[in-house]
Design an enzyme around this catalytic site. Sequence first.
Site, PDB file in Angstrom:
ATOM      1  N   GLU A  81       0.848  -1.196   0.000  1.00 52.99           N
ATOM      2  CA  GLU A  81       0.000   0.000   0.000  1.00 52.99           C
ATOM      3  C   GLU A  81       0.876   1.235   0.000  1.00 52.99           C
ATOM      4  OE1 GLU A  81      -2.743   0.309   3.333  1.00 52.99           O
ATOM      5  OE2 GLU A  81      -3.155   2.414   2.876  1.00 52.99           O
TER       6      GLU A  81
ATOM      7  N   CYS B 100      -3.155  -1.809  29.892  1.00 49.58           N
ATOM      8  CA  CYS B 100      -1.936  -1.020  30.031  1.00 49.58           C
ATOM      9  C   CYS B 100      -2.143   0.110  31.042  1.00 49.58           C
ATOM     10  CB  CYS B 100      -1.455  -0.537  28.660  1.00 49.58           C
ATOM     11  SG  CYS B 100       0.334  -0.307  28.646  1.00 49.58           S
TER      12      CYS B 100
ATOM     13  N   HIS C  65      -1.364  -5.396  25.673  1.00 46.05           N
ATOM     14  CA  HIS C  65      -2.492  -4.950  24.833  1.00 46.05           C
ATOM     15  C   HIS C  65      -3.079  -6.129  24.059  1.00 46.05           C
ATOM     16  CE1 HIS C  65      -1.843  -0.501  24.978  1.00 46.05           C
ATOM     17  NE2 HIS C  65      -0.615  -0.881  25.310  1.00 46.05           N
TER      18      HIS C  65
ATOM     19  N   GLU D 261      -5.738  -6.340  22.545  1.00 47.06           N
ATOM     20  CA  GLU D 261      -6.537  -5.943  21.369  1.00 47.06           C
ATOM     21  C   GLU D 261      -5.790  -6.140  20.052  1.00 47.06           C
ATOM     22  OE1 GLU D 261      -5.244  -3.899  23.619  1.00 47.06           O
ATOM     23  OE2 GLU D 261      -4.865  -1.868  22.868  1.00 47.06           O
TER      24      GLU D 261
HETATM   25  N1  GLN Z   1       2.036   5.324  30.156  1.00 42.26           N
HETATM   26  C1  GLN Z   1       2.070   3.999  30.663  1.00 42.26           C
HETATM   27  C2  GLN Z   1       3.463   3.368  30.551  1.00 42.26           C
HETATM   28  O1  GLN Z   1       4.282   3.830  29.823  1.00 42.26           O
HETATM   29  C3  GLN Z   1       1.071   3.128  29.947  1.00 42.26           C
HETATM   30  C4  GLN Z   1       1.382   2.901  28.521  1.00 42.26           C
HETATM   31  C5  GLN Z   1       0.207   2.376  27.748  1.00 42.26           C
HETATM   32  O2  GLN Z   1      -0.917   2.417  28.218  1.00 42.26           O
HETATM   33  N2  GLN Z   1       0.443   1.927  26.535  1.00 42.26           N
HETATM   34  O3  GLN Z   1       3.739   2.390  31.181  1.00 42.26           O
END
Ligand code: GLN
Length: 545
Positions: A144, A393, A521, A523
Amino acid sequence: MKKTRYIFVTGGVASSLGKGVSIASIGALLEARGFKVTIQKMDPYINIDPGTMSPFQHGEVYVTEDGAETDLDLGYYERFTSATLGRENSVSTGQIYHSVISRERRGEYLGRTVQVIPHITNEIKNRILLLSQINTDLDFVLVEIGGTVGDIESVPFLEAIRQFRLDQGVENTMFIHLTLVPSIVDGGEIKTKPTQHSVKELLKHGIQPDILLCRTSSVLDADVKEKISLFCNVAKTRVFSAPDIDYTIYEIPQIFHSENLDKEIVRYFRMENQSGEYLQNLNPMLAKWEQVVDAFKNPQRRVKIAVVGKYMALHDAYRSLYEALTHGGFRRHIAVDFIKIDSEKLEDENYENELKDAQGILIPGGFGERGVEGKLLAIRYARTRKIPFFGICLGMQCAVIEFARNVLNFADAHSTEFSPDTTHPVISLMEEQSSIVNKGGTMRLGAYPTKIREGSLLADCYKVNSVNERHRHRFEFNNKYRQLFEEAGLRLTGLSPDEKLVEAVELDVRTHPFFIGTQYHPEFKSRPLSPHPVFARFIEKSAGL
Ligand code: GLN
């Protein structure tokens, strides 16, 4: 080694026509025919990657398994295909120039003048070739080209793909151009002129599209296709509609298939025979996509999930998260409605009122102090009212802070990210992060294993005792407090294999129906054809199942 074919997708007339989703859908169809594909994104900006950009500027930063911070389009590529993408799948002008300039400083150009052609264009071509060098059984590399034809920034990329065809042959390369075919009045006459101009603009760069994908409000009729064909010099069997969708982007592979787009592609590459062998996969695969679409069209129930974050005005800022929540409803045909709440707003208003319709509350990842107190209020509400809660997170870190303040009674408990002098730094900087000064690409990034405690809610969701999930953070649970939290009821049920890092926390299911926080994460790994088990359970619990 297999012979790899290359498909380049450019965009014309306007931005945001859905190039990422279109190329991902083509990838899905080629995979359905049994071919092995990967997809690469070329971004024309000068940043090395979007890791340092604000989500308001750029939307979410998508993290790959190997820890690259990339454009959110890579999220679509992974959600529509089974390819696992890596660092090489995401290229920016910044990276290209960075490599060329570094090579120049090392003296590798042996006294020559370093120029856009051939040095920059060679570097771009090498990045495209790299994918089939790393993975030698690829049938297709889809590329892309970001931006819109006519932008100054994309010129070197267009020149590079023009040369690429020269190097690899017409029979091994295809140019697809996605353009807009608007109607000025709703439902009125369809206008083909912008497409004609856009193709002319491409021709200036020596690129004649082989296939036109026309973004329209509804499927194009034969007359319009004929007109576009005539003026753009593309056979009318190769002019396709990319109509607005009724329910979900996951309809797009089927829509393209119904116009024979995948058939035309394999015909172009003279791969029909090969495709014939593979074809047996197509129908079952399309049936799977159909089931996904069916889950959207015929939900058996609906659930309202409050997402309490910082960038609520922009859906793209949490794109993978909304997708994962939506996938979470597929198993049981639950449609997910979002209540998007700016956490800062909870701090001034009657926050309980804002949250009253939420059947589940999710706090996504984030950076910076703005809105943190509002997030803490939302978590307290979810915890004390026993509303399903999922913190990701920063969301997990906030759940730890909330618990410390309101259960352990550490009134000023905080993360050192926001309050370096707190007497209870329950979230603190990871040791290996303390000496880092550069901001770009220096967080703890990418997939790491997590051991899941037996008998925990997480283990019950995952059904396995070890998972690999993606990370993007600098701060972590402060190990000094482990015992205090465990004793007070916040269980540390996900740990790194060496047990040095807390990766997940939860409340006992005997005291709360669903309360999970993950430092990672999840997701990023949810796909419509295989929804993430923790999201699925969260949605089901929120729906009262
Ligand atoms: N700010 C937080 C950290 O650095 C959480 C980071 C996030 O949520 N991706 O650990």
